[in-house]
Design an enzyme around this catalytic site. Structure first.
Site, PDB file in Angstrom:
ATOM      1  N   HIS A 275       0.861  -1.184   0.000  1.00 52.51           N
ATOM      2  CA  HIS A 275       0.000   0.000   0.000  1.00 52.51           C
ATOM      3  C   HIS A 275       0.897   1.232   0.000  1.00 52.51           C
ATOM      4  CE1 HIS A 275      -3.626  -2.312   0.733  1.00 52.51           C
ATOM      5  NE2 HIS A 275      -2.919  -3.027   1.590  1.00 52.51           N
TER       6      HIS A 275
ATOM      7  N   CYS B  27      -2.142   5.576  -4.073  1.00 51.45           N
ATOM      8  CA  CYS B  27      -2.776   4.259  -4.053  1.00 51.45           C
ATOM      9  C   CYS B  27      -3.935   4.214  -5.054  1.00 51.45           C
ATOM     10  CB  CYS B  27      -3.261   3.935  -2.647  1.00 51.45           C
ATOM     11  SG  CYS B  27      -3.486   2.181  -2.366  1.00 51.45           S
TER      12      CYS B  27
END
Length: 105
Positions: free
Chosen positions: A21, A33
Protein backbone atom coordinates in the site's frame (compact mmCIF):
# COMPACT_ATOMS: atom_id res chain seq x y z
CA UNK A 1 5.03 1.26 -0.16
CA UNK A 2 3.67 -0.28 -3.36
CA UNK A 3 6.14 -2.74 -4.80
CA UNK A 4 6.01 -3.75 -8.44
CA UNK A 5 8.26 -6.62 -9.52
CA UNK A 6 8.66 -7.21 -13.25
CA UNK A 7 10.26 -10.40 -14.54
CA UNK A 8 11.33 -10.40 -18.18
CA UNK A 9 12.66 -13.09 -20.47
CA UNK A 10 14.22 -12.28 -23.84
CA UNK A 11 12.91 -8.71 -23.52
CA UNK A 12 9.32 -9.92 -23.09
CA UNK A 13 7.41 -9.44 -19.85
CA UNK A 14 6.94 -12.82 -18.19
CA UNK A 15 5.43 -11.90 -14.81
CA UNK A 16 4.37 -8.82 -12.85
CA UNK A 17 3.61 -8.81 -9.14
CA UNK A 18 2.06 -5.78 -7.40
CA UNK A 19 1.87 -5.70 -3.60
CA UNK A 20 1.69 -3.33 -0.67
CA UNK A 21 0.00 0.00 0.00
CA UNK A 22 1.30 3.46 -0.81
CA UNK A 23 0.55 5.00 2.58
CA UNK A 24 0.94 8.52 1.21
CA UNK A 25 -2.21 9.76 2.97
CA UNK A 26 -5.09 8.59 5.15
CA UNK A 27 -7.39 5.84 3.90
CA UNK A 28 -9.73 7.29 1.31
CA UNK A 29 -7.38 10.20 0.56
CA UNK A 30 -4.34 8.32 -0.78
CA UNK A 31 -4.01 9.54 -4.37
CA UNK A 32 -0.93 7.41 -5.06
CA UNK A 33 -2.78 4.26 -4.05
CA UNK A 34 -5.83 5.32 -6.06
CA UNK A 35 -3.71 5.99 -9.15
CA UNK A 36 -1.87 2.67 -8.91
CA UNK A 37 -5.13 0.80 -8.31
CA UNK A 38 -6.77 2.43 -11.34
CA UNK A 39 -3.85 1.56 -13.60
CA UNK A 40 -3.52 -2.01 -12.36
CA UNK A 41 -7.22 -2.87 -12.39
CA UNK A 42 -7.68 -1.23 -15.78
CA UNK A 43 -4.84 -3.41 -17.04
CA UNK A 44 -6.40 -6.53 -15.53
CA UNK A 45 -9.70 -5.71 -17.26
CA UNK A 46 -7.95 -5.12 -20.60
CA UNK A 47 -6.01 -8.38 -20.33
CA UNK A 48 -9.17 -10.27 -19.41
CA UNK A 49 -11.07 -8.87 -22.41
CA UNK A 50 -8.29 -8.81 -25.03
CA UNK A 51 -5.70 -11.45 -24.08
CA UNK A 52 -7.30 -13.83 -21.58
CA UNK A 53 -5.79 -16.95 -23.15
CA UNK A 54 -2.26 -15.54 -22.84
CA UNK A 55 -2.29 -14.71 -19.11
CA UNK A 56 -3.04 -16.10 -15.69
CA UNK A 57 -4.42 -13.37 -13.40
CA UNK A 58 -4.44 -13.71 -9.62
CA UNK A 59 -5.95 -11.11 -7.31
CA UNK A 60 -5.60 -11.57 -3.55
CA UNK A 61 -3.28 -9.85 -1.06
CA UNK A 62 -1.12 -9.19 -4.07
CA UNK A 63 -1.80 -9.06 -7.78
CA UNK A 64 0.07 -11.49 -10.00
CA UNK A 65 0.01 -11.34 -13.78
CA UNK A 66 1.73 -14.35 -15.29
CA UNK A 67 2.17 -14.36 -19.06
CA UNK A 68 1.54 -17.77 -20.60
CA UNK A 69 2.29 -16.74 -24.18
CA UNK A 70 5.31 -14.42 -24.34
CA UNK A 71 4.77 -13.96 -28.09
CA UNK A 72 1.31 -12.39 -27.72
CA UNK A 73 2.05 -8.85 -28.93
CA UNK A 74 -1.28 -7.46 -27.71
CA UNK A 75 -0.61 -8.78 -24.20
CA UNK A 76 2.92 -7.36 -24.19
CA UNK A 77 1.68 -3.96 -25.38
CA UNK A 78 -0.94 -3.82 -22.62
CA UNK A 79 1.68 -4.70 -19.98
CA UNK A 80 4.21 -2.20 -21.36
CA UNK A 81 1.53 0.49 -21.20
CA UNK A 82 0.83 -0.38 -17.57
CA UNK A 83 4.53 -0.14 -16.70
CA UNK A 84 4.90 3.23 -18.43
CA UNK A 85 1.96 4.57 -16.43
CA UNK A 86 3.29 3.18 -13.13
CA UNK A 87 6.77 4.57 -13.89
CA UNK A 88 5.20 8.00 -14.34
CA UNK A 89 3.79 7.76 -10.81
CA UNK A 90 7.12 6.45 -9.50
CA UNK A 91 8.92 9.50 -10.96
CA UNK A 92 6.85 11.83 -8.79
CA UNK A 93 6.22 9.63 -5.75
CA UNK A 94 9.27 7.37 -5.37
CA UNK A 95 8.79 7.27 -1.59
CA UNK A 96 5.52 5.40 -2.12
CA UNK A 97 6.06 3.15 -5.17
CA UNK A 98 9.04 1.11 -6.31
CA UNK A 99 9.39 -0.78 -9.59
CA UNK A 100 12.06 -3.50 -9.77
CA UNK A 101 13.11 -5.28 -12.92
CA UNK A 102 14.46 -8.86 -12.97
CA UNK A 103 15.68 -10.96 -15.88
CA UNK A 104 14.72 -14.61 -16.08
CA UNK A 105 16.61 -17.27 -17.97
Amino acid sequence: MVRVCVVSKNEAIKKITVSGHAGSARKGEDLVCAGVSSIVFGTLNALDKLASKSVDLQVSQQIVIEVLNLLDEKCQLILQTMLIQLATIEEQYSSYIEIKQEVSS
